[in-house]
Every structure is written in C-alpha cells, then in structure tokens.
Design a protein around this motif. Structure first.
Motif, PDB file in Angstrom:
ATOM      1  N   VAL A   7     -20.355 -38.512  60.757  1.00 35.25           N
ATOM      2  CA  VAL A   7     -21.360 -39.254  61.525  1.00 35.25           C
ATOM      3  C   VAL A   7     -21.942 -40.371  60.672  1.00 35.25           C
ATOM      4  O   VAL A   7     -22.083 -41.508  61.140  1.00 35.25           O
ATOM      5  CB  VAL A   7     -22.469 -38.315  62.042  1.00 35.25           C
ATOM      6  CG1 VAL A   7     -23.668 -39.098  62.567  1.00 35.25           C
ATOM      7  CG2 VAL A   7     -21.923 -37.396  63.128  1.00 35.25           C
ATOM      8  N   ALA A   8     -22.246 -40.089  59.415  1.00 37.20           N
ATOM      9  CA  ALA A   8     -22.795 -41.108  58.524  1.00 37.20           C
ATOM     10  C   ALA A   8     -21.825 -42.266  58.343  1.00 37.20           C
ATOM     11  O   ALA A   8     -22.224 -43.439  58.376  1.00 37.20           O
ATOM     12  CB  ALA A   8     -23.149 -40.487  57.170  1.00 37.20           C
ATOM     13  N   PRO A  20     -30.065 -51.049  54.864  1.00 32.98           N
ATOM     14  CA  PRO A  20     -31.272 -50.204  54.806  1.00 32.98           C
ATOM     15  C   PRO A  20     -31.391 -49.261  56.010  1.00 32.98           C
ATOM     16  O   PRO A  20     -31.727 -48.091  55.857  1.00 32.98           O
ATOM     17  CB  PRO A  20     -32.429 -51.207  54.794  1.00 32.98           C
ATOM     18  CG  PRO A  20     -31.830 -52.472  54.276  1.00 32.98           C
ATOM     19  CD  PRO A  20     -30.404 -52.468  54.784  1.00 32.98           C
ATOM     20  N   LEU A  21     -31.093 -49.752  57.195  1.00 27.68           N
ATOM     21  CA  LEU A  21     -31.174 -48.919  58.393  1.00 27.68           C
ATOM     22  C   LEU A  21     -30.095 -47.846  58.364  1.00 27.68           C
ATOM     23  O   LEU A  21     -30.367 -46.663  58.610  1.00 27.68           O
ATOM     24  CB  LEU A  21     -31.039 -49.774  59.654  1.00 27.68           C
ATOM     25  CG  LEU A  21     -31.030 -49.026  60.977  1.00 27.68           C
ATOM     26  CD1 LEU A  21     -32.289 -48.190  61.153  1.00 27.68           C
ATOM     27  CD2 LEU A  21     -30.870 -50.014  62.127  1.00 27.68           C
ATOM     28  N   ALA A  22     -28.868 -48.234  58.055  1.00 31.60           N
ATOM     29  CA  ALA A  22     -27.761 -47.273  58.003  1.00 31.60           C
ATOM     30  C   ALA A  22     -28.026 -46.197  56.953  1.00 31.60           C
ATOM     31  O   ALA A  22     -27.797 -45.011  57.192  1.00 31.60           O
ATOM     32  CB  ALA A  22     -26.451 -47.985  57.716  1.00 31.60           C
ATOM     33  N   GLU A  23     -28.535 -46.596  55.800  1.00 31.48           N
ATOM     34  CA  GLU A  23     -28.825 -45.622  54.741  1.00 31.48           C
ATOM     35  C   GLU A  23     -29.901 -44.638  55.175  1.00 31.48           C
ATOM     36  O   GLU A  23     -29.817 -43.441  54.895  1.00 31.48           O
ATOM     37  CB  GLU A  23     -29.244 -46.343  53.464  1.00 31.48           C
ATOM     38  CG  GLU A  23     -28.097 -47.063  52.788  1.00 31.48           C
ATOM     39  CD  GLU A  23     -28.558 -47.998  51.674  1.00 31.48           C
ATOM     40  OE1 GLU A  23     -29.754 -47.960  51.290  1.00 31.48           O
ATOM     41  OE2 GLU A  23     -27.718 -48.772  51.180  1.00 31.48           O
ATOM     42  N   SER A  30     -28.031 -35.978  56.419  1.00 32.31           N
ATOM     43  CA  SER A  30     -27.502 -35.324  55.227  1.00 32.31           C
ATOM     44  C   SER A  30     -27.763 -33.817  55.244  1.00 32.31           C
ATOM     45  O   SER A  30     -28.910 -33.373  55.308  1.00 32.31           O
ATOM     46  CB  SER A  30     -28.129 -35.953  53.979  1.00 32.31           C
ATOM     47  OG  SER A  30     -27.639 -35.317  52.822  1.00 32.31           O
ATOM     48  N   ASP A  31     -26.721 -33.046  55.202  1.00 31.31           N
ATOM     49  CA  ASP A  31     -26.757 -31.582  55.084  1.00 31.31           C
ATOM     50  C   ASP A  31     -27.406 -30.845  56.242  1.00 31.31           C
ATOM     51  O   ASP A  31     -27.713 -29.672  56.132  1.00 31.31           O
ATOM     52  CB  ASP A  31     -27.440 -31.168  53.768  1.00 31.31           C
ATOM     53  CG  ASP A  31     -26.667 -31.635  52.550  1.00 31.31           C
ATOM     54  OD1 ASP A  31     -25.420 -31.602  52.603  1.00 31.31           O
ATOM     55  OD2 ASP A  31     -27.301 -32.028  51.565  1.00 31.31           O
ATOM     56  N   VAL A  32     -27.628 -31.513  57.364  1.00 31.12           N
ATOM     57  CA  VAL A  32     -28.241 -30.841  58.512  1.00 31.12           C
ATOM     58  C   VAL A  32     -27.320 -29.746  59.038  1.00 31.12           C
ATOM     59  O   VAL A  32     -27.761 -28.629  59.325  1.00 31.12           O
ATOM     60  CB  VAL A  32     -28.609 -31.848  59.623  1.00 31.12           C
ATOM     61  CG1 VAL A  32     -29.117 -31.134  60.863  1.00 31.12           C
ATOM     62  CG2 VAL A  32     -29.647 -32.825  59.112  1.00 31.12           C
ATOM     63  N   GLN A  33     -26.040 -30.045  59.160  1.00 33.57           N
ATOM     64  CA  GLN A  33     -25.113 -29.029  59.665  1.00 33.57           C
ATOM     65  C   GLN A  33     -25.084 -27.821  58.749  1.00 33.57           C
ATOM     66  O   GLN A  33     -25.145 -26.684  59.227  1.00 33.57           O
ATOM     67  CB  GLN A  33     -23.706 -29.592  59.829  1.00 33.57           C
ATOM     68  CG  GLN A  33     -22.762 -28.532  60.394  1.00 33.57           C
ATOM     69  CD  GLN A  33     -21.337 -28.992  60.528  1.00 33.57           C
ATOM     70  OE1 GLN A  33     -20.983 -30.084  60.116  1.00 33.57           O
ATOM     71  NE2 GLN A  33     -20.504 -28.154  61.106  1.00 33.57           N
ATOM     72  N   ALA A  34     -25.001 -28.040  57.466  1.00 35.38           N
ATOM     73  CA  ALA A  34     -24.966 -26.914  56.530  1.00 35.38           C
ATOM     74  C   ALA A  34     -26.220 -26.058  56.670  1.00 35.38           C
ATOM     75  O   ALA A  34     -26.153 -24.822  56.679  1.00 35.38           O
ATOM     76  CB  ALA A  34     -24.818 -27.428  55.100  1.00 35.38           C
ATOM     77  N   GLN A  35     -27.348 -26.707  56.822  1.00 35.87           N
ATOM     78  CA  GLN A  35     -28.601 -25.967  56.970  1.00 35.87           C
ATOM     79  C   GLN A  35     -28.664 -25.219  58.294  1.00 35.87           C
ATOM     80  O   GLN A  35     -29.289 -24.163  58.389  1.00 35.87           O
ATOM     81  CB  GLN A  35     -29.785 -26.918  56.843  1.00 35.87           C
ATOM     82  CG  GLN A  35     -29.942 -27.488  55.445  1.00 35.87           C
ATOM     83  CD  GLN A  35     -31.036 -28.541  55.370  1.00 35.87           C
ATOM     84  OE1 GLN A  35     -31.931 -28.574  56.199  1.00 35.87           O
ATOM     85  NE2 GLN A  35     -30.958 -29.398  54.369  1.00 35.87           N
ATOM     86  N   SER A  36     -28.005 -25.765  59.334  1.00 36.69           N
ATOM     87  CA  SER A  36     -28.032 -25.109  60.650  1.00 36.69           C
ATOM     88  C   SER A  36     -27.183 -23.845  60.671  1.00 36.69           C
ATOM     89  O   SER A  36     -27.433 -22.948  61.478  1.00 36.69           O
ATOM     90  CB  SER A  36     -27.542 -26.064  61.739  1.00 36.69           C
ATOM     91  OG  SER A  36     -26.121 -26.200  61.695  1.00 36.69           O
ATOM     92  N   GLY A  37     -26.150 -23.807  59.840  1.00 34.90           N
ATOM     93  CA  GLY A  37     -25.241 -22.661  59.829  1.00 34.90           C
ATOM     94  C   GLY A  37     -24.252 -22.668  60.985  1.00 34.90           C
ATOM     95  O   GLY A  37     -23.523 -21.700  61.186  1.00 34.90           O
ATOM     96  N   LEU A  38     -24.212 -23.761  61.752  1.00 28.83           N
ATOM     97  CA  LEU A  38     -23.313 -23.847  62.901  1.00 28.83           C
ATOM     98  C   LEU A  38     -21.954 -24.402  62.497  1.00 28.83           C
ATOM     99  O   LEU A  38     -21.862 -25.263  61.618  1.00 28.83           O
ATOM    100  CB  LEU A  38     -23.921 -24.746  63.982  1.00 28.83           C
ATOM    101  CG  LEU A  38     -25.260 -24.276  64.571  1.00 28.83           C
ATOM    102  CD1 LEU A  38     -25.815 -25.339  65.509  1.00 28.83           C
ATOM    103  CD2 LEU A  38     -25.104 -22.952  65.279  1.00 28.83           C
ATOM    104  N   ASP A  39     -20.910 -23.933  63.175  1.00 26.84           N
ATOM    105  CA  ASP A  39     -19.573 -24.484  62.949  1.00 26.84           C
ATOM    106  C   ASP A  39     -19.503 -25.879  63.574  1.00 26.84           C
ATOM    107  O   ASP A  39     -20.395 -26.273  64.339  1.00 26.84           O
ATOM    108  CB  ASP A  39     -18.501 -23.561  63.548  1.00 26.84           C
ATOM    109  CG  ASP A  39     -18.637 -23.433  65.056  1.00 26.84           C
ATOM    110  OD1 ASP A  39     -18.072 -24.291  65.764  1.00 26.84           O
ATOM    111  OD2 ASP A  39     -19.321 -22.506  65.521  1.00 26.84           O
ATOM    112  N   ASP A  40     -18.445 -26.624  63.257  1.00 22.16           N
ATOM    113  CA  ASP A  40     -18.308 -28.014  63.712  1.00 22.16           C
ATOM    114  C   ASP A  40     -18.431 -28.151  65.228  1.00 22.16           C
ATOM    115  O   ASP A  40     -19.158 -29.007  65.729  1.00 22.16           O
ATOM    116  CB  ASP A  40     -16.950 -28.606  63.289  1.00 22.16           C
ATOM    117  CG  ASP A  40     -16.845 -28.857  61.802  1.00 22.16           C
ATOM    118  OD1 ASP A  40     -17.866 -28.761  61.088  1.00 22.16           O
ATOM    119  OD2 ASP A  40     -15.725 -29.158  61.350  1.00 22.16           O
TER     120      ASP A  40
END
Length: 111
Positions: A7-8, A20-23, A30-40
């Motif tokens: 996505v990034a 600046p906006l894209a960054e 950043s790392d939202v999926q990993a923190q959610s624990g959800l599969d792709d």
C-alpha cells in the motif's frame, strides 16, 4: 512484501512529487497489519469495508484493490463485503462503494 508495504509503495506511485504527504501516509500504514494479527486477505477485506463505511474516494479503492487483486481477492469476495455491509451502512454507501470498487478493480487489472 507485507500489505502495508505494498500500500505504501502504491501511495508513493499515485502521488509523485508529493514526498511529504506520501511519507506521512506511508508512516500511518507502517506495521498496522502486523499489529492487527490479521492475514493478508482478511486485512484487505476489512480495509475495503472501511472504505465503504467512510465513503472513501476512488483513489483509496484503487490503492487497496490493486493490492487485493495481486493477492487474489476476487470480485465475488468484494461483493460479499458489500452485501454484509448493506444493513449497517445503508444502500447509498454500498452503491457508492460498489461503483468505486468495480472501477478500481478494472483499473487495477489494466495496470
């Protein structure tokens, strides 16, 4: 590559010259999926549901559905999300989301 990284990368390509906006947007993902624990698959379907719920712009659908298409999420699965959301968010939001989602899926396949 994680969904967040994909996505990034797409955000960066959609907004050339807007570092600046894209960054900022990339850091938000950043790392939202990993923190959610959800599969792709689940993670992307939840994101698509959220896009419908907030009546997101077409560009947001394009980014997320491009990645969804790459991992094999089908139009039937997206349709299922829209059906599940209808009683909660209403027909106007679902019709709006359906139109944006279908247009984004078509655009993603042309990329």
């Amino acid at each position: 590559m994680s969904v967040d990284e994909a996505v990034a990368a797409l955000l960066e390509s959609v907004m050339p010259g807007e570092a600046p906006l894209a960054e900022t947007l990339m850091r938000m993902h950043s790392d939202v999926q990993a923190q959610s624990g959800l599969d792709d698959r689940t993670y992307l379907l939840v994101r698509i549901a959220a896009l419908v719920a907030v009546d997101a712009p077409a560009a947001s659908y394009l980014v997320n559905l491009t990645v969804a298409d790459e991992i094999g999420i089908t139009a039937d699965e997206v349709r299922g999300v829209l059906i599940a959301l209808a009683p909660l968010v209403g027909s106007a939001r679902v019709f709006s989301g359906a139109e944006k989602a279908l247009n984004a899926l078509a655009a993603a396949r042309r990329m």
